[in-house]
Design an enzyme around this catalytic site. Structure first.
Site, PDB file in Angstrom:
ATOM      1  N   PRO A  93      36.648  56.001  -2.949  1.00 15.80           N
ATOM      2  CA  PRO A  93      36.887  54.647  -3.463  1.00 15.80           C
ATOM      3  C   PRO A  93      35.646  53.794  -3.207  1.00 15.80           C
ATOM      4  O   PRO A  93      35.325  53.483  -2.057  1.00 15.80           O
ATOM      5  CB  PRO A  93      38.091  54.142  -2.659  1.00 15.80           C
ATOM      6  CG  PRO A  93      38.256  55.079  -1.523  1.00 15.80           C
ATOM      7  CD  PRO A  93      37.409  56.292  -1.730  1.00 15.80           C
TER       8      PRO A  93
ATOM      9  N   ASP B  33      31.934  53.731   0.925  1.00 13.00           N
ATOM     10  CA  ASP B  33      33.223  54.421   0.837  1.00 13.00           C
ATOM     11  C   ASP B  33      34.249  53.531   1.549  1.00 13.00           C
ATOM     12  O   ASP B  33      34.198  53.380   2.770  1.00 13.00           O
ATOM     13  CB  ASP B  33      33.085  55.786   1.529  1.00 13.00           C
ATOM     14  CG  ASP B  33      34.364  56.606   1.474  1.00 13.00           C
ATOM     15  OD1 ASP B  33      35.445  56.026   1.255  1.00 13.00           O
ATOM     16  OD2 ASP B  33      34.263  57.834   1.676  1.00 13.00           O
ATOM     17  N   HIS B  34      35.131  52.957   0.774  1.00 14.42           N
ATOM     18  CA  HIS B  34      36.035  51.960   1.345  1.00 14.42           C
ATOM     19  C   HIS B  34      37.074  52.591   2.275  1.00 14.42           C
ATOM     20  O   HIS B  34      37.803  51.889   2.972  1.00 14.42           O
ATOM     21  CB  HIS B  34      36.728  51.182   0.217  1.00 14.42           C
ATOM     22  CG  HIS B  34      37.098  49.779   0.594  1.00 14.42           C
ATOM     23  ND1 HIS B  34      37.036  49.300   1.890  1.00 14.42           N
ATOM     24  CD2 HIS B  34      37.532  48.742  -0.157  1.00 14.42           C
ATOM     25  CE1 HIS B  34      37.428  48.039   1.910  1.00 14.42           C
ATOM     26  NE2 HIS B  34      37.736  47.676   0.685  1.00 14.42           N
ATOM     27  N   ARG B  35      37.130  53.909   2.311  1.00 19.06           N
ATOM     28  CA  ARG B  35      38.027  54.554   3.294  1.00 19.06           C
ATOM     29  C   ARG B  35      37.423  54.441   4.684  1.00 19.06           C
ATOM     30  O   ARG B  35      38.124  54.390   5.681  1.00 19.06           O
ATOM     31  CB  ARG B  35      38.222  56.045   2.953  1.00 19.06           C
ATOM     32  CG  ARG B  35      38.909  56.284   1.625  1.00 19.06           C
ATOM     33  CD  ARG B  35      38.877  57.751   1.280  1.00 19.06           C
ATOM     34  NE  ARG B  35      37.511  58.287   1.305  1.00 19.06           N
ATOM     35  CZ  ARG B  35      37.197  59.566   1.227  1.00 19.06           C
ATOM     36  NH1 ARG B  35      38.155  60.467   1.116  1.00 19.06           N
ATOM     37  NH2 ARG B  35      35.943  59.968   1.244  1.00 19.06           N
TER      38      ARG B  35
END
Ligand code: COA
Length: 562
Positions: free
Chosen positions: A358, A534-536
């Site tokens: 994401p 990476d939004h994780r």
């Protein structure tokens, strides 16, 4: 051997119900009460149980059919009958031949309802000529033919695709309403078709089991059914069938289809391909005239899964249909050339990253007016050393400092083991544009190196990349990547994270801008930064902190020493 009808039982007041699933097929052995099919009213889904133990000899309905109490859905041989005689050696040969018959049956369209109807009685050979016409095209007319799937002399089954037409909204297959031999094909690619136009001539075998006879014998009902069948079907290879409710896991084994490739496969095989998400244009047929069999589909899916598990396959995107290519030659002249290994690998990496990560991009401008003054002042020193000082070493140094300050950027995610891998080293990749494609050599221990060392090393690695001299080890181990388009142009972009890293810094071209200093506008050289992450692994606040740290470091490079 007596057969017993399998009938729809009392439906608890419901009138007509739809069949949503068929759980058995001809040849299956069932116990009493085993589910035969599932029906659904507007209130509930109910399984229709087997009236007894035995072997299913045929199923005469298909998914989507509407049935009511008392309707026959299939036939079975009760086991008393089957095993009643004392040849309880269970006649293996018979079983085998029945299994074969089933396979044959499956290769035909599933909807064999007509076969069980009175038409069966009408035996006898002979053949007749039929002219197949274009059925209703879902409201379209003048639809161009984009593919002809049969040629004179072909033996085809009911529902085998005859031609493919393409409106501006959908690609549709026109299936054969008859089984038999194809005579003269009356259309060519590019012809525009409307309902009622003649498609081809056929010799239809009158053996009592043909669809045509069945329809004649069973009157209006079968006629409607046949019309329904003859309706053009959205092409399974180009477009998922609208009626299928579950998302198709097509992306799982996606490979770009070969445009224009003709597919020879029966409806049962096409259905299996749809269920498994196999793109038929990629499957090699082992049957006569390269006809694709069920075994071919299984082998293809197996090989794709194996490849994907070994990481050597094409990037996956579970549940995401692959991009279908049209036949470009219909728009103009084209040439095809093989992708280089590097291009293929880069494409796969990009897709894998794009589909798995994401992405969010944080933008910031850094005031590099003073940094540029300092950098330019090093020109003479650089000439002496034989090294050119560009903005890149400053960016490397600033990123190393930011990574040390915000170590949540110096990680990789191990989702399988539910672990975060925290790196205790700072290696940074630099994206290099080469005539052969994008390469990302890695500078090790950036935090421990000085600006001149970084300038020399990045220039050397960039040159090696352009000369195709990079060793695999020189492209491994990065914690973070910098992709600088500043020498080329642009104001901002959204780079794709180089997985398994969790962030990448895009750098665009610095430009003079009016910056308010509290009293007046000052002309300042501003460097646009685009941090994709990476939004994780990284939250938005940390991303804003990261670019803000970079901006401060580049704005006052003395802080790089702190
Ligand atoms: N703003 C303005 N000018 C810039 C700049 C920026 N952000 N970055 C570099 N420049 C200038 C340099 O100072 C140099 O100018 P000069 O000759 O007047 O001193 C000129 O642009 C060319 O610099 P370059 O040779 O590109 O050196 P570099 O160290 O900045 O970059 C690479 C080296 C390898 C990163 C670069 O050559 C490259 O390949 N960039 C493309 C990366 C890419 O394709 N990324 C896309 C990934 S999707």
């Amino acid at each position: 051997m007596s057969e017993q009808e399998i009938k729809v039982p009392d439906l608890g007041g419901a009138d007509e119900v739809e069949i949503i699933e068929i759980t058995v097929s001809a040849g299956d052995t069932v116990e009493a009460e085993d589910p035969i099919l599932t029906i659904e009213s507007d209130k509930a889904s109910v399984e229709l149980p087997s009236p007894g133990a035995g072997k299913i000899t045929r199923i005469t309905v298909k998914v989507g059919d509407k049935v009511k109490e008392g309707d026959v859905v299939g036939m079975m041989e009760p086991s008393d009958d089957a095993g009643g005689s004392d040849d309880s050696g269970d006649d293996e040969a018979e079983e085998k031949s029945e299994a074969k018959a089933e396979e044959k049956d499956e290769a035909k369209p599933e909807d064999k309802s007509e076969e069980s109807k009175p038409a069966q009685k009408k035996a006898g050979g002979g053949s007749r000529k039929e002219t197949v016409k274009v059925p209703a095209l879902d409201g379209f007319d003048n639809v161009p033919v984009i593919e002809i799937n049969v040629s004179e002399g072909d033996t085809i089954e009911v529902d085998d695709p005859l031609v493919m037409v393409e409106s501006d909204k959908a690609t549709m297959e026109i299936p054969s309403p008859y089984a038999g031999k194809v005579g003269k094909v009356l259309v060519s690619e590019g012809d525009k078709l409307s309902e009622g136009d003649k498609l081809l001539e056929m010799t239809v075998e009158e053996d009592g089991s043909s669809e045509e006879e069945a329809s004649e014998d069973s009157g209006q009902e079968a006629k409607e059914d046949k019309e329904q069948k003859a309706k053009p079907q959205p092409d399974a290879e180009r477009e998922p069938k609208q009626s299928e409710s579950a998302p198709e896991p097509q992306g799982a084994t996606y490979e770009p289809p070969s445009p224009g490739a003709k597919v020879h496969a029966g409806p049962a095989v096409r259905k299996l391909a749809r269920e498994l998400g196999a793109d038929l244009t990629r499957v090699k047929g082992s049957g006569p005239k390269s006809r694709i069999t069920k075994d071919d589909i299984h082998a293809y899916v197996k090989s794709q899964l194996k490849q994907a598990q070994q990481g050597g396959g094409v990037a996956t995107g579970s549940g995401i249909p692959g991009v279908k290519l049209p036949d470009f030659s219909q728009f103009g002249e084209t040439k095809r050339e093989a992708m280089s290994r590097m291009m293929f690998a880069t494409a796969n990496n990009m897709q894998r990253s794009w589909l798995n990560v994401p992405h969010v991009t944080q933008f910031e401008d850094a005031d590099i007016t003073d940094m540029e003054d300092f950098r330019k002042a090093q020109k003479a020193a650089g000439e002496k050393k034989g090294v050119k000082m560009t903005p890149l070493p400053f960016l490397l140094k600033a990123c190393a400092t930011a990574l040390a300050e915000l170590p949540q950027f110096n990680v990789s995610l191990d989702m399988e083991r539910k672990e975060v891998v925290r790196k205790q080293y700072i290696h940074i990749g630099i994206a290099v544009d080469t005539p052969n494609g994008l390469m990302v050599p890695v500078i090790r221990d950036v935090d421990k190196k000085g600006l001149w060392e970084l300038a020399a090393e990045s220039a050397e690695l960039a040159q090696k990349a352009r000369d195709k001299q990079l060793k695999p080890a020189e492209m491994q181990g990065a914690c973070f990547t910098i992709t600088s388009l500043g020498g080329i142009g642009g104001t901002a972009f959204t780079p794709i994270v180089n997985t398994p890293e969790v962030a990448i810094l895009g750098v665009s071209k610095a430009a003079m801008k009016p910056v308010w200093d509290g009293k007046e506008f000052q002309p300042r050289l501003m460097l646009p930064l685009s941090l994709s992450y990476d939004h994780r692994a990284v939250n938005g606040a940390d991303a804003a902190r990261f670019t803000s740290v970079l901006s401060q470091l580049l704005g006052d490079i003395r802080t790089l020493l702190l």
